[in-house]
Motif scaffolding. Structure first.
Motif, PDB file in Angstrom:
ATOM      1  N   TYR A  71       4.900   1.280   6.243  1.00 42.56           N
ATOM      2  CA  TYR A  71       3.793   0.330   6.086  1.00 42.56           C
ATOM      3  C   TYR A  71       3.761  -0.757   7.151  1.00 42.56           C
ATOM      4  CZ  TYR A  71       3.585   2.453   1.427  1.00 42.56           C
ATOM      5  OH  TYR A  71       3.507   3.347   0.385  1.00 42.56           O
ATOM      6  N   GLN A  72       4.683  -0.736   8.119  1.00 42.62           N
ATOM      7  CA  GLN A  72       4.736  -1.797   9.122  1.00 42.62           C
ATOM      8  C   GLN A  72       4.338  -1.266  10.500  1.00 42.62           C
ATOM      9  OE1 GLN A  72       5.158  -4.863   7.899  1.00 42.62           O
ATOM     10  NE2 GLN A  72       5.419  -3.797   5.932  1.00 42.62           N
ATOM     11  N   PRO A  73       3.629  -2.065  11.306  1.00 44.70           N
ATOM     12  CA  PRO A  73       3.264  -1.630  12.654  1.00 44.70           C
ATOM     13  C   PRO A  73       4.502  -1.408  13.522  1.00 44.70           C
ATOM     14  CG  PRO A  73       1.924  -3.506  11.970  1.00 44.70           C
ATOM     15  CD  PRO A  73       3.038  -3.380  10.969  1.00 44.70           C
ATOM     16  N   ILE A  74       4.558  -0.251  14.176  1.00 46.04           N
ATOM     17  CA  ILE A  74       5.646   0.020  15.116  1.00 46.04           C
ATOM     18  C   ILE A  74       5.119   0.337  16.515  1.00 46.04           C
ATOM     19  CG2 ILE A  74       7.220   0.804  13.306  1.00 46.04           C
ATOM     20  CD1 ILE A  74       6.681   3.687  14.307  1.00 46.04           C
TER      21      ILE A  74
ATOM     22  N   THR B  12     -14.430   1.219  16.751  1.00 43.55           N
ATOM     23  CA  THR B  12     -15.337   0.133  17.081  1.00 43.55           C
ATOM     24  C   THR B  12     -14.710  -0.788  18.129  1.00 43.55           C
ATOM     25  OG1 THR B  12     -16.345   0.177  14.889  1.00 43.55           O
ATOM     26  CG2 THR B  12     -16.614  -1.842  16.171  1.00 43.55           C
ATOM     27  N   LYS B  13     -13.442  -1.127  17.920  1.00 42.15           N
ATOM     28  CA  LYS B  13     -12.748  -2.022  18.846  1.00 42.15           C
ATOM     29  C   LYS B  13     -11.853  -1.292  19.841  1.00 42.15           C
ATOM     30  CE  LYS B  13     -12.823  -6.246  16.145  1.00 42.15           C
ATOM     31  NZ  LYS B  13     -12.036  -7.404  15.660  1.00 42.15           N
ATOM     32  N   GLN B  14     -11.643   0.013  19.626  1.00 36.70           N
ATOM     33  CA  GLN B  14     -10.900   0.841  20.579  1.00 36.70           C
ATOM     34  C   GLN B  14      -9.425   0.442  20.700  1.00 36.70           C
ATOM     35  OE1 GLN B  14     -12.596   3.645  22.833  1.00 36.70           O
ATOM     36  NE2 GLN B  14     -13.260   3.494  20.702  1.00 36.70           N
ATOM     37  N   TYR B  15      -8.751   0.347  19.561  1.00 31.68           N
ATOM     38  CA  TYR B  15      -7.304   0.173  19.570  1.00 31.68           C
ATOM     39  C   TYR B  15      -6.693   1.040  18.481  1.00 31.68           C
ATOM     40  CZ  TYR B  15      -7.738  -2.910  15.476  1.00 31.68           C
ATOM     41  OH  TYR B  15      -8.018  -3.425  14.237  1.00 31.68           O
ATOM     42  N   MET B  16      -5.393   1.261  18.561  1.00 35.18           N
ATOM     43  CA  MET B  16      -4.692   2.103  17.606  1.00 35.18           C
ATOM     44  C   MET B  16      -3.413   1.411  17.157  1.00 35.18           C
ATOM     45  SD  MET B  16      -3.234   6.001  18.198  1.00 35.18           S
ATOM     46  CE  MET B  16      -1.836   5.556  19.225  1.00 35.18           C
ATOM     47  N   ILE B  17      -3.101   1.532  15.869  1.00 33.67           N
ATOM     48  CA  ILE B  17      -1.842   1.012  15.326  1.00 33.67           C
ATOM     49  C   ILE B  17      -1.135   2.128  14.573  1.00 33.67           C
ATOM     50  CG2 ILE B  17      -0.739  -0.648  13.783  1.00 33.67           C
ATOM     51  CD1 ILE B  17      -2.979  -2.576  14.270  1.00 33.67           C
ATOM     52  N   LEU B  18       0.120   2.353  14.913  1.00 40.16           N
ATOM     53  CA  LEU B  18       0.960   3.316  14.204  1.00 40.16           C
ATOM     54  C   LEU B  18       1.830   2.554  13.221  1.00 40.16           C
ATOM     55  CD1 LEU B  18       2.439   6.005  13.652  1.00 40.16           C
ATOM     56  CD2 LEU B  18       3.737   5.617  15.768  1.00 40.16           C
ATOM     57  N   TYR B  19       1.773   2.946  11.956  1.00 40.28           N
ATOM     58  CA  TYR B  19       2.564   2.315  10.898  1.00 40.28           C
ATOM     59  C   TYR B  19       3.702   3.236  10.477  1.00 40.28           C
ATOM     60  CZ  TYR B  19      -1.428  -0.858  10.188  1.00 40.28           C
ATOM     61  OH  TYR B  19      -2.428  -1.785  10.357  1.00 40.28           O
ATOM     62  N   ASP B  20       4.852   2.650  10.207  1.00 43.42           N
ATOM     63  CA  ASP B  20       5.982   3.369   9.613  1.00 43.42           C
ATOM     64  C   ASP B  20       6.554   2.465   8.528  1.00 43.42           C
ATOM     65  OD1 ASP B  20       7.928   5.179   9.018  1.00 43.42           O
ATOM     66  OD2 ASP B  20       9.027   4.983  10.899  1.00 43.42           O
TER      67      ASP B  20
ATOM     68  N   ALA C 190       5.972  -7.079  23.590  1.00 43.59           N
ATOM     69  CA  ALA C 190       6.895  -6.038  23.124  1.00 43.59           C
ATOM     70  C   ALA C 190       7.346  -6.315  21.692  1.00 43.59           C
ATOM     71  CB  ALA C 190       8.105  -5.945  24.056  1.00 43.59           C
ATOM     72  N   ASP C 191       7.632  -7.579  21.371  1.00 42.33           N
ATOM     73  CA  ASP C 191       8.047  -7.935  20.013  1.00 42.33           C
ATOM     74  C   ASP C 191       6.946  -7.635  19.004  1.00 42.33           C
ATOM     75  OD1 ASP C 191      10.456  -8.813  21.018  1.00 42.33           O
ATOM     76  OD2 ASP C 191       9.896 -10.944  21.018  1.00 42.33           O
ATOM     77  N   LEU C 192       5.695  -7.724  19.456  1.00 37.55           N
ATOM     78  CA  LEU C 192       4.551  -7.435  18.588  1.00 37.55           C
ATOM     79  C   LEU C 192       4.212  -5.950  18.562  1.00 37.55           C
ATOM     80  CD1 LEU C 192       2.264 -10.432  19.630  1.00 37.55           C
ATOM     81  CD2 LEU C 192       3.629 -10.210  17.533  1.00 37.55           C
ATOM     82  N   LYS C 193       5.030  -5.126  19.243  1.00 38.42           N
ATOM     83  CA  LYS C 193       4.924  -3.663  19.245  1.00 38.42           C
ATOM     84  C   LYS C 193       3.866  -3.121  20.204  1.00 38.42           C
ATOM     85  CE  LYS C 193       8.069  -3.959  16.143  1.00 38.42           C
ATOM     86  NZ  LYS C 193       9.492  -3.850  16.561  1.00 38.42           N
TER      87      LYS C 193
ATOM     88  N   ALA D  15       2.505   5.444   3.915  1.00 38.53           N
ATOM     89  CA  ALA D  15       3.518   4.575   4.513  1.00 38.53           C
ATOM     90  C   ALA D  15       3.621   4.819   6.013  1.00 38.53           C
ATOM     91  CB  ALA D  15       4.865   4.802   3.838  1.00 38.53           C
ATOM     92  N   LYS D  16       3.452   6.081   6.431  1.00 35.94           N
ATOM     93  CA  LYS D  16       3.508   6.431   7.847  1.00 35.94           C
ATOM     94  C   LYS D  16       2.166   7.027   8.231  1.00 35.94           C
ATOM     95  CE  LYS D  16       6.500   8.597  11.286  1.00 35.94           C
ATOM     96  NZ  LYS D  16       7.771   9.345  11.498  1.00 35.94           N
ATOM     97  N   ARG D  17       1.452   6.316   9.091  1.00 40.14           N
ATOM     98  CA  ARG D  17       0.100   6.738   9.450  1.00 40.14           C
ATOM     99  C   ARG D  17      -0.294   6.099  10.778  1.00 40.14           C
ATOM    100  NH1 ARG D  17      -0.237   2.349   6.203  1.00 40.14           N
ATOM    101  NH2 ARG D  17      -1.841   0.781   6.698  1.00 40.14           N
ATOM    102  N   VAL D  18      -1.363   6.615  11.357  1.00 43.48           N
ATOM    103  CA  VAL D  18      -1.947   6.040  12.563  1.00 43.48           C
ATOM    104  C   VAL D  18      -3.382   5.668  12.250  1.00 43.48           C
ATOM    105  CG1 VAL D  18      -2.608   6.439  14.954  1.00 43.48           C
ATOM    106  CG2 VAL D  18      -0.489   7.403  14.089  1.00 43.48           C
TER     107      VAL D  18
END
Length: 287
Positions: A187-190, A177-185, A109-112, A169-172
């Motif tokens: 510029y930081q992963p949330i 290839t690896k099948q994961y997603m990161i949402l940034y707000d 959870a801390d790692l989002k 700054a805010k993007r997904v």
């Protein structure tokens, strides 16, 4: 969802823009989050005075060091942890319960990663989070916590962003290839989650609005740079099945919840995310 045949590329979806390109990321790197400062400047002024009795030499040196701040788009990496208890020899899997699981769920959870409730219960939500971790590190996404996952969590570093040239700054970002997603707000992963994108298989369907037509296409997640433009709350029926809380970036393509998120590409082209994650995702990308 009417899909056109396109090469299987990396999908990057931004809440204010959507960027898609070839996936070239090959695992994780350790980053210190700083940039080197300018070299220290050094100047010297020497004065020499000579008399019959003695010689005196005086030297004065001034040194100035300037260190530049990291760029605002630098991803801040989490600190390492040493408090995770050792998992059992057989590892933990969905259905297990243990108070020793609590620090693992809290670390995720801390790692989002979206683990749902931190309660020491290894449910489906915890398994999806572990699968996301395993995908980032290139491990077999079996959804189990063993010694390898314990070590990965203790030293976890976010992967290098897929967009390095003028990132929003805010993007997904979705790595197909690896099948994961990161949402940034800012510029930081949330939010970090496992996904399932287009399978690449051919398929056919009969549109409900044109029952006399048969449409055949290829299940591919398209590439490009787009903006989320519409969304639907709850289950939305469609020609290829129901989508939960879909957020669209291009015609029939959306990020949406689904009851099954396999560890490999399996969708008709959309980006599937876990149901519990799709409850919060639309609000996180709302402009």
């Amino acid at each position: 969802m009417a899909l056109s045949a396109r090469p299987k590329l990396l999908l990057i979806v931004g809440s204010s823009s959507v960027v898609l390109g070839i996936a070239l990321v090959a695992g994780l790197v350790l980053r210190d989050g700083t940039t080197a400062g300018s070299a220290a400047s050094r100047s010297a002024h020497s004065t020499t005075t000579t008399s019959v009795a003695s010689t005196t030499t005086t030297t004065t040196t001034t040194t100035t060091t300037t260190t530049s701040a990291p760029p605002p788009s630098t991803v801040l990496q989490p600190p390492n942890v040493t408090t995770l208890p050792a998992p059992p020899a057989s590892g933990w899997k969905q259905g297990d319960q243990s108070p020793d699981l609590v620090p693992y769920e809290q670390r995720l959870a801390d790692l989002k990663f979206d683990v749902g409730t931190v309660d020491g219960v290894y449910d489906q939500q915890t398994r999806y989070a572990v699968e996301g971790l395993q995908k980032i590190y290139g491990a077999t996404p079996n959804g189990r916590i063993g010694s390898g996952e314990s070590f990965a969590l203790s030293i976890f570093q976010y992967p290098v962003p897929l967009v390095t040239d003028n990132p929003e700054a805010k993007r997904v970002e979705v790595d197909v290839t690896k099948q994961y997603m990161i949402l940034y707000d800012n510029y930081q992963p949330i939010l970090v989650t496992t996904v399932s994108t287009g399978s690449g298989q051919n398929f056919c369907y009969i549109p409900k609005t044109h029952p006399d037509h048969r449409v055949c296409d290829q299940a591919v997640t398209p590439s490009g740079r787009y903006t989320f433009y519409t969304r639907f709350t709850g289950w939305q029926p469609g020609d290829l099945g129901k989508l939960y809380n879909p957020v669209y970036w291009l015609r029939g393509w959306a990020v949406h919840g689904y009851e099954s998120v396999p560890t490999k590409p399996a969708s008709h082209g959309c980006v599937r995310i876990p149901m519990h994650t799709s409850d919060i995702f639309p609000g996180l990308v709302k402009n």
